[in-house]
Write a protein that holds these residues in place. Sequence first.
Motif, mmCIF file in Angstrom:
data_model
loop_
_atom_site.group_PDB
_atom_site.id
_atom_site.type_symbol
_atom_site.label_atom_id
_atom_site.label_comp_id
_atom_site.label_asym_id
_atom_site.label_seq_id
_atom_site.Cartn_x
_atom_site.Cartn_y
_atom_site.Cartn_z
ATOM 1 N N THR A 5 -6.305 -3.495 -5.851
ATOM 2 C CA THR A 5 -7.248 -3.041 -4.720
ATOM 3 C C THR A 5 -6.519 -3.101 -3.159
ATOM 4 O OG1 THR A 5 -7.765 -5.408 -4.334
ATOM 5 C CG2 THR A 5 -9.350 -4.256 -5.520
ATOM 6 N N VAL A 6 -5.472 -3.661 -3.071
ATOM 7 C CA VAL A 6 -4.364 -3.579 -2.167
ATOM 8 C C VAL A 6 -3.191 -2.970 -2.218
ATOM 9 C CG1 VAL A 6 -3.043 -5.217 -0.560
ATOM 10 C CG2 VAL A 6 -5.320 -6.051 -1.606
ATOM 11 N N THR A 7 -3.287 -1.550 -1.220
ATOM 12 C CA THR A 7 -2.114 -0.832 -1.754
ATOM 13 C C THR A 7 -1.353 -0.715 -0.210
ATOM 14 O OG1 THR A 7 -3.469 1.040 -1.084
ATOM 15 C CG2 THR A 7 -3.265 0.518 -3.543
ATOM 16 N N ALA A 8 -0.121 -0.073 -0.375
ATOM 17 C CA ALA A 8 0.424 0.257 1.037
ATOM 18 C C ALA A 8 -0.445 0.733 2.079
ATOM 19 C CB ALA A 8 1.978 1.096 0.676
ATOM 20 N N PHE A 9 -0.599 -0.014 3.199
ATOM 21 C CA PHE A 9 -1.105 0.218 4.414
ATOM 22 C C PHE A 9 -0.457 1.420 5.199
ATOM 23 C CE2 PHE A 9 -2.930 0.137 8.649
ATOM 24 C CZ PHE A 9 -4.293 -0.207 8.501
ATOM 25 N N ALA A 10 -1.335 2.465 5.524
ATOM 26 C CA ALA A 10 -0.659 3.492 6.207
ATOM 27 C C ALA A 10 -1.470 4.020 7.216
ATOM 28 C CB ALA A 10 -0.345 4.751 5.503
ATOM 29 N N PRO A 11 -1.356 4.290 8.652
ATOM 30 C CA PRO A 11 0.154 4.108 8.961
ATOM 31 C C PRO A 11 0.568 2.782 9.332
ATOM 32 C CG PRO A 11 -1.165 4.767 10.883
ATOM 33 C CD PRO A 11 -2.024 4.778 9.662
ATOM 34 N N PHE A 12 1.821 2.283 8.877
ATOM 35 C CA PHE A 12 2.311 0.705 8.947
ATOM 36 C C PHE A 12 3.237 0.746 10.036
ATOM 37 C CE2 PHE A 12 5.353 -2.347 7.318
ATOM 38 C CZ PHE A 12 4.435 -3.313 7.442
ATOM 39 N N ASP A 13 3.144 -0.325 10.808
ATOM 40 C CA ASP A 13 3.964 -0.598 11.902
ATOM 41 C C ASP A 13 4.280 -2.248 11.921
ATOM 42 O OD1 ASP A 13 5.245 -1.297 14.108
ATOM 43 O OD2 ASP A 13 4.464 0.152 15.393
ATOM 44 N N ALA A 14 5.328 -2.734 11.383
ATOM 45 C CA ALA A 14 5.469 -4.247 11.064
ATOM 46 C C ALA A 14 5.523 -4.796 12.570
ATOM 47 C CB ALA A 14 6.828 -4.350 10.426
ATOM 48 N N ALA A 40 -4.774 -9.148 4.851
ATOM 49 C CA ALA A 40 -5.720 -8.958 3.698
ATOM 50 C C ALA A 40 -5.417 -7.466 3.409
ATOM 51 C CB ALA A 40 -7.263 -9.360 3.771
ATOM 52 N N THR A 41 -5.163 -6.646 4.362
ATOM 53 C CA THR A 41 -4.968 -5.287 3.951
ATOM 54 C C THR A 41 -3.603 -4.409 3.810
ATOM 55 O OG1 THR A 41 -5.411 -4.697 6.446
ATOM 56 C CG2 THR A 41 -7.191 -4.791 5.179
ATOM 57 N N ARG A 42 -2.619 -5.326 4.134
ATOM 58 C CA ARG A 42 -1.281 -5.036 3.734
ATOM 59 C C ARG A 42 -0.713 -5.451 2.562
ATOM 60 N NH1 ARG A 42 -3.465 -3.460 8.239
ATOM 61 N NH2 ARG A 42 -2.520 -3.539 10.117
ATOM 62 N N ASN A 43 0.088 -4.644 1.962
ATOM 63 C CA ASN A 43 0.591 -5.247 0.531
ATOM 64 C C ASN A 43 1.594 -6.178 0.930
ATOM 65 O OD1 ASN A 43 3.101 -3.677 1.047
ATOM 66 N ND2 ASN A 43 2.559 -2.165 -0.679
ATOM 67 N N ASN A 44 2.383 -6.771 -0.372
ATOM 68 C CA ASN A 44 2.919 -7.862 -0.159
ATOM 69 C C ASN A 44 4.226 -7.594 0.621
ATOM 70 O OD1 ASN A 44 4.927 -10.162 -0.723
ATOM 71 N ND2 ASN A 44 2.997 -11.250 -1.408
ATOM 72 N N ALA A 45 5.055 -6.366 0.070
ATOM 73 C CA ALA A 45 6.181 -5.781 0.774
ATOM 74 C C ALA A 45 6.133 -5.813 2.300
ATOM 75 C CB ALA A 45 6.457 -4.622 0.150
ATOM 76 N N GLN A 46 4.845 -5.173 2.589
ATOM 77 C CA GLN A 46 4.538 -5.028 4.051
ATOM 78 C C GLN A 46 4.488 -6.345 4.750
ATOM 79 O OE1 GLN A 46 1.226 -2.390 3.702
ATOM 80 N NE2 GLN A 46 2.565 -0.619 4.326
ATOM 81 N N ARG A 47 3.748 -7.344 4.063
ATOM 82 C CA ARG A 47 3.718 -8.823 4.637
ATOM 83 C C ARG A 47 5.123 -9.183 4.990
ATOM 84 N NH1 ARG A 47 0.131 -10.077 0.193
ATOM 85 N NH2 ARG A 47 -1.836 -8.706 0.541
ATOM 86 N N GLN A 48 6.020 -9.110 4.206
ATOM 87 C CA GLN A 48 7.170 -9.580 4.099
ATOM 88 C C GLN A 48 8.102 -8.989 5.356
ATOM 89 O OE1 GLN A 48 7.741 -12.154 2.478
ATOM 90 N NE2 GLN A 48 6.013 -11.778 1.295
#
Length: 318
Positions: A5-14, A40-48
Amino acid sequence: YTRGTVTAFAPFDARADAEALRKAMKGIGTDEETVLTILATRNNAQRQEIASAFKTLFGRDLVDDLKSELTGKFETLMVSLMRPAYIFDAHALKHAIKGAGTNEKVLTEILASRTPAEVQNIKQVYQQEYEANLEDKITGETSGHFQRLLVVLLQANRDPDVGVDEALVEQDAQVLFRAGELKWGTDEEKFITILGTRSVSHLRRVFDKYMTISGFQIEETIDRETSGDLEKLLLAVVKCVRSVPAYFAETLYYSMKGAGTDDDTLIRVMVSRSEVDLLDIRREFRKNFAKSLYQMIQKDTSGDYRKALLLLCGGDDD
């Protein structure tokens, strides 16, 4: 390809996310809504990436800040979301075998449901993170046939799924029948070897053949012939062979059913499956329990914790 249910969020700006999180936690009081909406809306790679940007911009550790600003189940959930998948599993196993008493439920859930490749990764990460051998730790805290089946699963040597040999299917089904229903007492080792090492597609055929030979589902036999932690682990393996999403739908249902909620299990499953197969788990949940996972979370939890879980759940199925 994922059924999460959680996928890469776009547009993403860390960097922007890191700044928003810092602002949400700085000074008196915390803006929990911002924290949960981002994490809860970013995937794990983005959270890192966000954690890395956070450290670069502010010289602070994001997880430490979350721990000091949040409390209770909401804190546990947010901190859990920050752990990469294999570290998350290794951490859960470490805590299951740490200190007085072992949490057999966690050992059962993780080792019965993960693929051989995932188990290999968990063992590696465990060694790196804790400078200890996972198998040694588990054998030190468990015993008997339960321990043996855990060790078999830890070898992660399940046969590859390449075609099914019908003669071997027949043979395995007969062996299980003789080891259980036809025997006074049970030959647990036969169950451990067959359920712990055969391929998934082979075992599915064995279960069908077993039903034909014995007139019982394999689950009924396990229920009658074994007990305690071994029974729970054998049943978990069988359920995961049949369908991992159905196994987790049931796990989630029982974590919330009745009085009180097993929040540790609820958090562990929602976090660990959110990028894997939570869409399938939701479907199985709706099919098997006549209500949606979303509704049950809504009814059973509250506050920011509920908001974050519902975001992870990703929608209602009614």
